[in-house]
Write an enzyme that holds these catalytic residues in place. Structure first.
Site, PDB file in Angstrom:
ATOM      1  N   LYS A 185      16.715 -11.976  11.583  1.00 54.32           N
ATOM      2  CA  LYS A 185      16.998 -10.509  11.392  1.00 54.32           C
ATOM      3  C   LYS A 185      16.667  -9.923  12.470  1.00 54.32           C
ATOM      4  O   LYS A 185      15.905 -10.360  13.430  1.00 54.32           O
ATOM      5  CB  LYS A 185      16.306 -10.316  10.107  1.00 54.32           C
ATOM      6  CG  LYS A 185      16.721 -10.705   8.790  1.00 54.32           C
ATOM      7  CD  LYS A 185      18.023  -9.928   8.493  1.00 54.32           C
ATOM      8  CE  LYS A 185      18.410 -10.577   6.942  1.00 54.32           C
ATOM      9  NZ  LYS A 185      19.211 -11.573   6.656  1.00 54.32           N
TER      10      LYS A 185
HETATM   11  C1  LIG Z   1      21.965  -7.513   2.788  1.00 57.00           C
HETATM   12  C2  LIG Z   1      20.638  -8.461   2.347  1.00 57.00           C
HETATM   13  N1  LIG Z   1      20.114  -8.371   1.168  1.00 57.00           N
HETATM   14  C3  LIG Z   1      19.065  -9.298   0.698  1.00 57.00           C
HETATM   15  C4  LIG Z   1      18.850 -10.431   1.669  1.00 57.00           C
HETATM   16  C5  LIG Z   1      17.961 -11.271   1.305  1.00 57.00           C
HETATM   17  O1  LIG Z   1      16.769 -11.531   2.181  1.00 57.00           O
HETATM   18  P1  LIG Z   1      16.194 -13.087   2.239  1.00 57.00           P
HETATM   19  O2  LIG Z   1      17.052 -14.028   2.710  1.00 57.00           O
HETATM   20  O3  LIG Z   1      14.834 -12.829   3.063  1.00 57.00           O
HETATM   21  O4  LIG Z   1      15.940 -13.338   0.848  1.00 57.00           O
HETATM   22  C6  LIG Z   1      19.771 -10.571   2.874  1.00 57.00           C
HETATM   23  C7  LIG Z   1      19.316 -11.565   3.686  1.00 57.00           C
HETATM   24  O5  LIG Z   1      20.288 -12.168   4.379  1.00 57.00           O
HETATM   25  C8  LIG Z   1      20.716  -9.605   3.315  1.00 57.00           C
HETATM   26  O6  LIG Z   1      21.586  -9.908   4.241  1.00 57.00           O
END
Ligand SMILES: Cc1ncc(COP(=O)(O)O)c(C=O)c1O
Length: 372
Positions: A185
């Site tokens: 990210k």
């Molecule tokens: C748009 C979106 N929402 C939520 C998430 C969830 O994050 P995590 O992978 O840290 O659980 C991501 C992760 O890629 C995402 O791109």
């Protein structure tokens, strides 16, 4: 070596020495989970986001889930979001027991607000706008509407750390903003991590309880809770990276400008319609490939050493996981059409103009070959 799609190692190298020192310190102090390193980062992130507080959690999915739980959302409720998102947005809604209600995206790939308004029922408790690819959904119109209809806006900021509109940071528009610090990210940890930001003291307290077995004080359990905490090693890396975030966002915008310069005369692709302000931090640079050439172009680039990705191959309503929501193919034509055309090109802070030029030349070469 070819051209990497994303490369968090460039960011790591910048904080490397300081982080290694803090790892030793943390190990010696023995405060691996929660503790002062985490709360200092939470304060810094809240200040950066222009909100009253921030609560570190285990990952971005948990951030969304806990935000909805803090609002008391559960079975019998509906939460509206967009079908063009990463599966986690919808998974978090489903985990609460509420029903995910999906809408289409518009031609900037973002949630279509007109469709959101049309989907409201007496059961609608919240909407999750997703700042997809690093683009801030323009929430100015949403705020009075949400207040009037008593609907909560919970922002999915996973892909958009660093974005802002008129100086107001992503995550500070809705009642809560949810971030992912997954390593690739724009603000990435060296493992999993997440954060919820808010200016509501009640919600911040609730979130601190929910993330830690229902209580802020050890062995004092005020409400039924969960275990989802940010650890000190991740918090220290993130805290060291935070001061660079704006500079890195600028670099990403510069890369997008290079792409625009070198790709704009290729008629077989559609380049992003460029929100050329601080609204877009280009977590991803996504083009659309016309006439069914996406897979062949992807393969061509791979052969030339350029890694690309498809984010995402299927809109959520067409995944087996959410077929029970009973949206037929054709329900969301914009997202469905885009899913077969989109291609994410490399973006990371180590990418050079020569590399972007080379990628653009290979895309041109591919279409010249295909027309012969
Ligand atoms: C748009 C979106 N929402 C939520 C998430 C969830 O994050 P995590 O992978 O840290 O659980 C991501 C992760 O890629 C995402 O791109």
């Amino acid at each position: 070596m070819g051209i990497l799609f994303s490369a968090p190692q460039y960011e790591f190298n910048i904080i490397r020495e300081d982080w290694l020192q803090s790892v030793v310190q943390i190990a010696q102090n023995g405060m691996f989970v929660s503790g002062p390193v985490v709360s200092k980062f939470e304060s810094a992130f809240a200040a950066y986001s222009g909100v009253k507080g921030a609560v570190g959690v285990g990952n971005g999915t948990d951030a969304l889930f806990l935000a909805l739980k803090a609002l008391g959302i559960g079975p019998g409720d509906e939460v509206i979001t967009v079908t063009n998102t990463f599966i986690a947005t919808v998974g978090a809604i489903h985990q609460t027991g509420a029903r995910p209600v999906l809408v289409d995206c518009d031609d900037s790939y973002l949630i279509d607000f007109e469709q959101v308004k049309a989907c409201v029922t007496p059961r609608t408790k919240a909407v999750i706008p997703v700042h997809l690819y690093g683009q801030l959904v323009d929430l100015r119109e949403w705020l009075p509407w949400a207040e009037e209809n008593e609907i909560h806006i919970v922002e999915d900021c996973a892909q958009a750390a660093g974005a802002s509109l008129n100086g107001k940071a992503v995550g500070s528009w809705g009642i809560m903003g949810c971030f992912s610090f997954y390593p690739d990210k724009n603000l990435g940890a060296l493992g999993d991590g997440g954060m919820i930001v808010s200016s509501s003291p009640e919600l911040l307290t609730k979130l601190r309880q929910l993330r830690s077995h229902g209580g802020e004080v050890r062995y004092q359990h005020d409400i039924p809770g969960f275990n989802s905490r940010l650890d000190s090693l991740q918090a220290s890396a993130l805290h060291l990276k935070l001061p660079y975030l704006d500079e890195w966002s600028n670099k990403r915008r510069t890369i997008a400008d290079w792409y625009e310069t070198y790709l704009q005369d290729i008629e077989d692709i559609i380049i992003p319609n460029g929100l050329h302000s601080s609204r877009h931090v280009y977590h991803l640079y996504v083009i659309r490939v016309k006439n069914g050439h996406r897979e062949a172009l992807k393969k061509h680039l791979q052969k030339k050493g350029v890694l690309t990705a498809v984010q995402y191959p299927a809109p959520i309503h067409l995944t087996p996981a959410y077929s029970f929501l009973e949206y037929d193919a054709g329900s969301f034509p914009v997202a469905e059409a885009y899913a077969s055309e989109i291609l994410s090109l490399p973006v990371h802070i180590g990418l050079t103009e020569d590399e972007v030029l080379m990628i653009a030349s290979e895309i041109k070469a591919f279409f010249i070959l295909n027309k012969q």
